[in-house]
Design a protein around this motif. Structure first.
Motif, PDB file in Angstrom:
ATOM      1  N   ALA A 209     -35.067 -16.305  17.148  1.00  0.00           N
ATOM      2  CA  ALA A 209     -36.411 -15.730  17.246  1.00  0.00           C
ATOM      3  C   ALA A 209     -36.341 -14.432  18.033  1.00  0.00           C
ATOM      4  O   ALA A 209     -35.762 -14.382  19.121  1.00  0.00           O
ATOM      5  CB  ALA A 209     -37.356 -16.716  17.923  1.00  0.00           C
ATOM      6  N   LEU A 210     -36.925 -13.401  17.459  1.00  0.00           N
ATOM      7  CA  LEU A 210     -36.997 -12.091  18.097  1.00  0.00           C
ATOM      8  C   LEU A 210     -38.456 -11.713  18.275  1.00  0.00           C
ATOM      9  O   LEU A 210     -39.329 -12.222  17.585  1.00  0.00           O
ATOM     10  CB  LEU A 210     -36.314 -11.028  17.233  1.00  0.00           C
ATOM     11  CG  LEU A 210     -34.855 -11.266  16.886  1.00  0.00           C
ATOM     12  CD1 LEU A 210     -34.391 -10.230  15.867  1.00  0.00           C
ATOM     13  CD2 LEU A 210     -33.990 -11.198  18.126  1.00  0.00           C
ATOM     14  N   PHE A 211     -38.716 -10.796  19.202  1.00  0.00           N
ATOM     15  CA  PHE A 211     -40.068 -10.274  19.367  1.00  0.00           C
ATOM     16  C   PHE A 211     -39.968  -8.787  19.666  1.00  0.00           C
ATOM     17  O   PHE A 211     -38.915  -8.281  20.047  1.00  0.00           O
ATOM     18  CB  PHE A 211     -40.827 -10.994  20.494  1.00  0.00           C
ATOM     19  CG  PHE A 211     -40.274 -10.728  21.858  1.00  0.00           C
ATOM     20  CD1 PHE A 211     -40.746  -9.663  22.617  1.00  0.00           C
ATOM     21  CD2 PHE A 211     -39.288 -11.530  22.390  1.00  0.00           C
ATOM     22  CE1 PHE A 211     -40.234  -9.409  23.878  1.00  0.00           C
ATOM     23  CE2 PHE A 211     -38.766 -11.290  23.651  1.00  0.00           C
ATOM     24  CZ  PHE A 211     -39.241 -10.233  24.400  1.00  0.00           C
TER      25      PHE A 211
ATOM     26  N   ALA B 170     -41.831 -16.776  20.557  1.00  0.00           N
ATOM     27  CA  ALA B 170     -41.620 -15.343  20.372  1.00  0.00           C
ATOM     28  C   ALA B 170     -42.915 -14.570  20.616  1.00  0.00           C
ATOM     29  O   ALA B 170     -42.914 -13.518  21.267  1.00  0.00           O
ATOM     30  CB  ALA B 170     -41.079 -15.060  18.971  1.00  0.00           C
ATOM     31  N   LEU B 171     -44.029 -15.090  20.108  1.00  0.00           N
ATOM     32  CA  LEU B 171     -45.309 -14.419  20.320  1.00  0.00           C
ATOM     33  C   LEU B 171     -45.701 -14.422  21.790  1.00  0.00           C
ATOM     34  O   LEU B 171     -46.185 -13.409  22.319  1.00  0.00           O
ATOM     35  CB  LEU B 171     -46.391 -15.081  19.470  1.00  0.00           C
ATOM     36  CG  LEU B 171     -46.271 -14.838  17.971  1.00  0.00           C
ATOM     37  CD1 LEU B 171     -47.129 -15.833  17.191  1.00  0.00           C
ATOM     38  CD2 LEU B 171     -46.636 -13.413  17.621  1.00  0.00           C
ATOM     39  N   LEU B 172     -45.488 -15.532  22.472  1.00  0.00           N
ATOM     40  CA  LEU B 172     -45.789 -15.588  23.905  1.00  0.00           C
ATOM     41  C   LEU B 172     -44.872 -14.660  24.700  1.00  0.00           C
ATOM     42  O   LEU B 172     -45.308 -14.004  25.647  1.00  0.00           O
ATOM     43  CB  LEU B 172     -45.681 -17.026  24.422  1.00  0.00           C
ATOM     44  CG  LEU B 172     -46.746 -17.991  23.908  1.00  0.00           C
ATOM     45  CD1 LEU B 172     -46.415 -19.423  24.315  1.00  0.00           C
ATOM     46  CD2 LEU B 172     -48.130 -17.585  24.411  1.00  0.00           C
ATOM     47  N   ALA B 173     -43.605 -14.591  24.312  1.00  0.00           N
ATOM     48  CA  ALA B 173     -42.669 -13.679  24.982  1.00  0.00           C
ATOM     49  C   ALA B 173     -43.094 -12.227  24.783  1.00  0.00           C
ATOM     50  O   ALA B 173     -42.965 -11.401  25.692  1.00  0.00           O
ATOM     51  CB  ALA B 173     -41.249 -13.901  24.469  1.00  0.00           C
TER      52      ALA B 173
ATOM     53  N   VAL C 119     -37.472  -4.507  21.711  1.00  0.00           N
ATOM     54  CA  VAL C 119     -37.200  -5.625  20.805  1.00  0.00           C
ATOM     55  C   VAL C 119     -36.160  -6.480  21.513  1.00  0.00           C
ATOM     56  O   VAL C 119     -35.175  -5.963  22.042  1.00  0.00           O
ATOM     57  CB  VAL C 119     -36.648  -5.143  19.444  1.00  0.00           C
ATOM     58  CG1 VAL C 119     -36.252  -6.331  18.586  1.00  0.00           C
ATOM     59  CG2 VAL C 119     -37.669  -4.278  18.730  1.00  0.00           C
ATOM     60  N   ALA C 120     -36.384  -7.802  21.538  1.00  0.00           N
ATOM     61  CA  ALA C 120     -35.459  -8.677  22.254  1.00  0.00           C
ATOM     62  C   ALA C 120     -35.446 -10.062  21.625  1.00  0.00           C
ATOM     63  O   ALA C 120     -36.368 -10.443  20.906  1.00  0.00           O
ATOM     64  CB  ALA C 120     -35.864  -8.774  23.728  1.00  0.00           C
TER      65      ALA C 120
END
Length: 112
Positions: free
Chosen positions: A10-12, A37-40, A25-26
């Motif tokens: 999972a990336l965000f 991912a959305l919370l991060a 981007v991480a």
């Protein structure tokens, strides 16, 4: 053979503007889920934005907005002992410590 073959990743990303040094981007730490991912992404946007500035966060998932905005008091009362409580607690702490206003807005995927 690697043990990571066929494992979900999972990336965000956070976008502040075309030439902004705040863009990032991480990979997500912990559970590799879309929700995390959305919370991060929310946490990173809050962390990277100057504390005194207003922040307007666009999120393309209604549940993320609900978790961060509507459920914070309930989760705090449960000592953040909820799924992804570590991220939700940090998000809540940063929001409460900010001098600038934080606005969350659901971005309808079909309306962009």
């Amino acid at each position: 053979m690697s043990t990571f073959v066929n494992q979900p990743v999972a990336l965000f990303g956070c976008f502040f503007g075309a030439t902004s040094a705040y863009n990032v981007v991480a990979r997500v730490d912990g559970d590799q889920s879309r929700k995390r991912a959305l919370l991060a992404a929310v946490l990173t946007a809050l962390y990277r934005a100057p504390e005194s500035r207003h922040v307007h966060i666009l999120v393309n998932d209604k549940n993320t907005v609900k978790l961060v905005v509507d459920k914070a008091r309930e989760f705090r009362d449960r000592s953040w002992n909820v799924p992804d409580g570590d991220l939700l607690q940090l998000i809540n702490q940063i929001i409460n410590a900010r001098a600038g206003r934080v606005i969350f807005e659901y971005l309808d995927k079909g309306g962009a």
